[in-house]
Design a protein around this motif. Structure first.
Motif, PDB file in Angstrom:
ATOM      1  N   PRO A  76       0.787  -1.236   0.000  1.00 22.59           N
ATOM      2  CA  PRO A  76       0.000   0.000   0.000  1.00 22.59           C
ATOM      3  C   PRO A  76       0.822   1.292   0.000  1.00 22.59           C
ATOM      4  O   PRO A  76       0.576   2.169  -0.833  1.00 22.59           O
ATOM      5  CB  PRO A  76      -0.866  -0.124   1.253  1.00 22.59           C
ATOM      6  CG  PRO A  76      -0.414  -1.324   1.988  1.00 22.59           C
ATOM      7  CD  PRO A  76       0.385  -2.160   1.071  1.00 22.59           C
ATOM      8  N   LEU A  77       1.810   1.424   0.887  1.00 22.63           N
ATOM      9  CA  LEU A  77       2.533   2.700   0.959  1.00 22.63           C
ATOM     10  C   LEU A  77       3.373   2.964  -0.289  1.00 22.63           C
ATOM     11  O   LEU A  77       3.671   4.115  -0.600  1.00 22.63           O
ATOM     12  CB  LEU A  77       3.437   2.761   2.195  1.00 22.63           C
ATOM     13  CG  LEU A  77       2.767   2.902   3.555  1.00 22.63           C
ATOM     14  CD1 LEU A  77       3.773   3.361   4.593  1.00 22.63           C
ATOM     15  CD2 LEU A  77       1.580   3.838   3.526  1.00 22.63           C
ATOM     16  N   LEU A 100      10.025   6.008  10.698  1.00 25.19           N
ATOM     17  CA  LEU A 100      10.659   4.682  10.749  1.00 25.19           C
ATOM     18  C   LEU A 100       9.638   3.591  11.092  1.00 25.19           C
ATOM     19  O   LEU A 100       9.628   2.505  10.509  1.00 25.19           O
ATOM     20  CB  LEU A 100      11.799   4.669  11.780  1.00 25.19           C
ATOM     21  CG  LEU A 100      12.476   3.309  11.989  1.00 25.19           C
ATOM     22  CD1 LEU A 100      13.154   2.839  10.705  1.00 25.19           C
ATOM     23  CD2 LEU A 100      13.488   3.371  13.131  1.00 25.19           C
ATOM     24  N   THR A 101       8.750   3.933  12.038  1.00 22.71           N
ATOM     25  CA  THR A 101       7.709   2.993  12.451  1.00 22.71           C
ATOM     26  C   THR A 101       6.925   2.452  11.248  1.00 22.71           C
ATOM     27  O   THR A 101       6.693   1.259  11.127  1.00 22.71           O
ATOM     28  CB  THR A 101       6.736   3.728  13.395  1.00 22.71           C
ATOM     29  OG1 THR A 101       7.481   4.208  14.502  1.00 22.71           O
ATOM     30  CG2 THR A 101       5.662   2.836  13.908  1.00 22.71           C
ATOM     31  N   TYR A 102       6.529   3.372  10.361  1.00 16.10           N
ATOM     32  CA  TYR A 102       5.692   2.962   9.228  1.00 16.10           C
ATOM     33  C   TYR A 102       6.537   2.395   8.084  1.00 16.10           C
ATOM     34  O   TYR A 102       6.056   1.598   7.293  1.00 16.10           O
ATOM     35  CB  TYR A 102       4.799   4.126   8.805  1.00 16.10           C
ATOM     36  CG  TYR A 102       4.032   4.618  10.004  1.00 16.10           C
ATOM     37  CD1 TYR A 102       3.116   3.779  10.640  1.00 16.10           C
ATOM     38  CD2 TYR A 102       4.296   5.853  10.588  1.00 16.10           C
ATOM     39  CE1 TYR A 102       2.464   4.162  11.793  1.00 16.10           C
ATOM     40  CE2 TYR A 102       3.649   6.251  11.750  1.00 16.10           C
ATOM     41  CZ  TYR A 102       2.736   5.397  12.342  1.00 16.10           C
ATOM     42  OH  TYR A 102       2.095   5.772  13.493  1.00 16.10           O
ATOM     43  N   GLN A 104       9.032   0.407   8.622  1.00 19.06           N
ATOM     44  CA  GLN A 104       9.175  -0.996   9.010  1.00 19.06           C
ATOM     45  C   GLN A 104       7.888  -1.765   8.745  1.00 19.06           C
ATOM     46  O   GLN A 104       7.919  -2.871   8.201  1.00 19.06           O
ATOM     47  CB  GLN A 104       9.533  -1.083  10.500  1.00 19.06           C
ATOM     48  CG  GLN A 104      10.935  -0.579  10.790  1.00 19.06           C
ATOM     49  CD  GLN A 104      11.242  -0.530  12.279  1.00 19.06           C
ATOM     50  OE1 GLN A 104      10.357  -0.251  13.095  1.00 19.06           O
ATOM     51  NE2 GLN A 104      12.478  -0.801  12.627  1.00 19.06           N
ATOM     52  N   ALA A 105       6.764  -1.163   9.112  1.00 20.26           N
ATOM     53  CA  ALA A 105       5.484  -1.856   8.931  1.00 20.26           C
ATOM     54  C   ALA A 105       5.249  -2.175   7.460  1.00 20.26           C
ATOM     55  O   ALA A 105       4.725  -3.231   7.122  1.00 20.26           O
ATOM     56  CB  ALA A 105       4.345  -1.014   9.487  1.00 20.26           C
ATOM     57  N   ALA A 106       5.647  -1.245   6.580  1.00 12.76           N
ATOM     58  CA  ALA A 106       5.391  -1.422   5.152  1.00 12.76           C
ATOM     59  C   ALA A 106       6.529  -2.169   4.461  1.00 12.76           C
ATOM     60  O   ALA A 106       6.465  -2.409   3.256  1.00 12.76           O
ATOM     61  CB  ALA A 106       5.166  -0.062   4.494  1.00 12.76           C
TER      62      ALA A 106
ATOM     63  N   GLY B   6       7.348  -7.311   9.638  1.00 10.18           N
ATOM     64  CA  GLY B   6       7.409  -5.850   9.526  1.00 10.18           C
ATOM     65  C   GLY B   6       6.499  -5.182  10.535  1.00 10.18           C
ATOM     66  O   GLY B   6       6.894  -4.235  11.222  1.00 10.18           O
ATOM     67  N   ALA B   7       5.284  -5.708  10.636  1.00 11.87           N
ATOM     68  CA  ALA B   7       4.325  -5.131  11.591  1.00 11.87           C
ATOM     69  C   ALA B   7       4.857  -5.273  13.018  1.00 11.87           C
ATOM     70  O   ALA B   7       4.734  -4.358  13.829  1.00 11.87           O
ATOM     71  CB  ALA B   7       2.967  -5.836  11.451  1.00 11.87           C
ATOM     72  N   SER B  10       7.649  -2.831  13.655  1.00 13.57           N
ATOM     73  CA  SER B  10       7.042  -1.510  13.813  1.00 13.57           C
ATOM     74  C   SER B  10       6.498  -1.325  15.229  1.00 13.57           C
ATOM     75  O   SER B  10       6.698  -0.275  15.854  1.00 13.57           O
ATOM     76  CB  SER B  10       5.925  -1.373  12.779  1.00 13.57           C
ATOM     77  OG  SER B  10       5.172  -0.225  13.015  1.00 13.57           O
ATOM     78  N   ALA B  99      -0.345   1.892   6.690  1.00 11.97           N
ATOM     79  CA  ALA B  99       0.847   1.083   6.411  1.00 11.97           C
ATOM     80  C   ALA B  99       0.528  -0.405   6.446  1.00 11.97           C
ATOM     81  O   ALA B  99       1.103  -1.185   5.689  1.00 11.97           O
ATOM     82  CB  ALA B  99       1.951   1.408   7.415  1.00 11.97           C
ATOM     83  N   THR B 100      -0.393  -0.805   7.316  1.00 12.32           N
ATOM     84  CA  THR B 100      -0.804  -2.216   7.426  1.00 12.32           C
ATOM     85  C   THR B 100      -2.324  -2.276   7.426  1.00 12.32           C
ATOM     86  O   THR B 100      -2.953  -2.248   8.481  1.00 12.32           O
ATOM     87  CB  THR B 100      -0.272  -2.844   8.747  1.00 12.32           C
ATOM     88  OG1 THR B 100       1.110  -2.500   8.899  1.00 12.32           O
ATOM     89  CG2 THR B 100      -0.415  -4.355   8.739  1.00 12.32           C
TER      90      THR B 100
END
Ligand SMILES: Nc1ncnc2c1ncn2[C@@H]1O[C@H](COP(=O)(O)OP(=O)(O)O)[C@@H](O)[C@H]1O
Ligand SMILES: [Mg+2]
Lengths: 300, 271
Positions: A76-77, A100-102, A104-106, B6-7, B10, B99-100
């Protein structure tokens, strides 16, 4: 960068209890252009964009990126970058860590963090906690989040709100640049004047309904011309112009004539033997035709 | 699976990138160290005198060490509850779900990350309890039982209890997204409501059967020792679950509040 895709809204509807926030919206947003999504406060812009991004569940209808719903996008990102109106930051977290948080999530490359911070002009402030940021800096950070995945589609809710004149100039150039690179750029605003220098296309909504869709120039077609005229004997002037079939209304400094050319009004006064002391053509601006379109309640 | 990775990464960054976790940890460690050390000194001094309650050295050490989880669990719950309520409060659910978009993945990642953080809190709590407790027991010439494997089994079960409490906090924060409400519920329940319920439940045999399923009682069962159960046990109705049953009760509560929260808030529109 991923390719810009077409955003498709089809019969999109959302009701919050008794409030019909968005009603049967259908339109498309093409790549390579900046599209302004306009409407007064409460028109349903934010709700529409949140439905597009999978944050709000539509009551009915769909909103997709070339046929794929946001939640079904493989990354998505990296496909769609978005910045929504509300400031969504933990005040105790630094801007760099926020991003950085997002990242990593993406599953994005963590080098993107410094890259986008520099791109939005926050390179020197990345280690500061966001709680100390000004409104303009938060807007820039929101934009940095949108650019994180180098996406082909950008969805920005009121991105100009809170920016200083220098910031406004900067974002105009940025939006132009992004569209010229072939990206799909959709930005919302409650003020046409705020975005009219940036957008190629406009989609106007009011009370959740689509009321105008076209190029920026298409708004001009509804343009009306007015004349402001004055004379020592203002009453006689008004009577003469009205007798010639025009609609007139009194102003503080003269008489307003609707749908008229200055030359015609001058001729009427001359024929009536009235010496005018002032005569000027007034163009109804884009903003006024915008307000006209969205109705009286739109003038909030 | 890598998307889940990844999640998860995060969620770990979210914990470590603000000051909350270590501020809470410092307060917890200081509180436990003072109480465990103080209790060890008190009973050490009383043990020398002829009158007063006497607890043998053998049972005293585990009681002192159980201060780790019995005083620390409220910090673990708070850490978990703050992790979720902060997302609602600061509206960071928006970028998180952007993002998720798979919200279940976010919730599971959060539960796993905070379970890990809770375990870390457990380790810190036990360092404080055993460090201060054993030190003062030694000073009064009481055997701190550090060579006894039972002591280290208690330490391990305490760390597990703290981890589960943090997960309960996450679920509670989803069920009660208002941060103020969540904190009030945590403090009121752990410090006031539950102790009263546990005391009340020890009155009769049948109420004690129910009372052993209260989260604090289950936690004590899992840990295997506590002053509270000692007091309740002295009252006669000290019914206790097995340690693994206590662990399952805590796990069940964590899953239950998370699932309830999923339906009441996590799935809903983010506006
Ligand atoms: N969560 C919500 N609950 C109830 N009503 C809402 C909610 N969000 C938006 N609305 C209502 O929906 C309408 C559209 O709001 P919004 O999409 O924010 O408009 P805009 O962004 O164009 O200002 C408004 O009448 C607003 O009050
Ligand atoms: Mg809005």
């Amino acid at each position: 960068m991923t390719a810009g895709v077409t955003i498709e809204f089809s019969g999109l509807t959302k009701t919050f209890g008794a409030v019909q926030a968005v009603s049967d919206l259908s339109f498309t947003v093409e790549p390579g252009r900046v599209t302004g999504f306009l409407g007064p406060n409460g028109a349903g812009k934010t709700t529409t964009l949140r439905m597009l991004l999978g944050l709000v569940r539509p009551t009915s209808g769909t909103a997709t990126f070339g046929g794929t719903a946001y939640r079904d996008l493989p990354s998505p990102l990296a496909t769609v970058g978005s910045a929504l109106e509300a400031a969504s930051f933990h005040p105790g977290r630094s801007a760099a860590n926020h991003l950085l948080t997002y990242t990593q999530a993406a599953g994005l490359d963590r080098e993107r963090v410094q890259l986008v911070l520099h791109r939005v002009g926050l390179g020197a402030y990345g280690d500061r906690r966001v709680g100390g940021y000004s409104l303009g800096m938060r807007q820039r950070l929101g934009l940095a989040f949108a650019l994180l995945g180098d996406p082909g589609v950008l969805v920005l809710d009121e991105p100009i709100n809170g920016l200083d004149p220098e910031g406004i100039k900067w974002i105009r150039l940025l939006l132009r640049e992004l569209a010229d690179e072939g990206r799909t750029v959709l930005i919302s605003s409650h003020l046409l004047s705020e975005v009219q220098q940036s957008v190629d296309e406009v989609v106007i909504v009011s009370h959740g309904k689509l009321i105008h869709r076209g190029s920026l120039a298409s708004l001009d077609q509804s343009e009306q011309k007015q004349v402001i005229v004055d004379a020592t004997d203002r009453a006689a002037l008004a009577a003469a112009v009205e007798a010639a079939g025009y609609t007139v209304s009194p102003l503080r400094g003269g008489v307003l004539v609707e749908n008229a050319e200055a030359a015609d009004v001058g001729r009427i006064a001359f024929a009536a033997g009235i010496a005018v002391t002032a005569l000027s053509q007034k163009r109804v601006g884009l903003e006024e035709s915008f307000l006209h379109l969205v109705g009286e309640e739109g003038a909030l | 699976m890598s998307r889940f990775g990844g999640a998860l990464r995060s969620e770990v960054t979210k914990i470590t990138s603000t000051r909350m976790w270590w501020i809470l940890a410092i307060i917890m460690v200081a509180y436990i160290a003072v109480c465990a050390g103080g209790a060890a000194a008190l009973f050490g001094a009383l043990g020398d005198s002829t009158n007063g309650p006497s607890i043998s050295g053998e049972s005293l050490a585990p009681l002192i060490y159980s201060f780790g989880p019995t005083l620390g669990y409220v910090f673990a719950v708070l850490l978990g509850a703050l992790a979720t309520t902060n997302e609602f409060r600061h509206q960071t659910l928006t970028p998180t779900f952007l993002a998720t978009p798979r919200r279940g993945r976010v919730l599971v990642a959060k539960l796993v990350a905070l379970t890990g953080a809770g375990a870390l809190y457990g380790v810190l709590a036990m360092i404080a309890a055993v460090g201060a407790g054993a030190g003062l027991l030694l000073a009064f010439g009481i055997d701190p039982q550090l060579g006894d494997p039972d002591t280290w089994a208690l330490v391990g079960r305490s760390v597990l209890a703290m981890a589960l409490w943090s997960a309960i906090g996450v679920g509670l924060g989803v069920l009660v997204p208002s941060q103020v409400a969540a904190i009030v519920i945590v403090l009121a329940f752990t410090q006031f409501v539950e102790p009263i319920l546990r005391l009340a439940s020890s009155i009769a045999e049948w109420t004690a059967q129910i009372g052993q399923f209260l989260p604090g009682a289950a936690s004590d069962a899992l840990v295997g020792a506590s002053f509270f159960s000692l007091a309740a046990g002295a009252g006669g109705g000290g019914t206790m679950l097995e340690w693994w049953q206590g662990g399952l009760v805590l796990l069940g509560i964590a899953v239950l509040v998370s699932v309830l929260g999923w339906f009441t808030s996590w799935r809903r529109d983010v506006t």
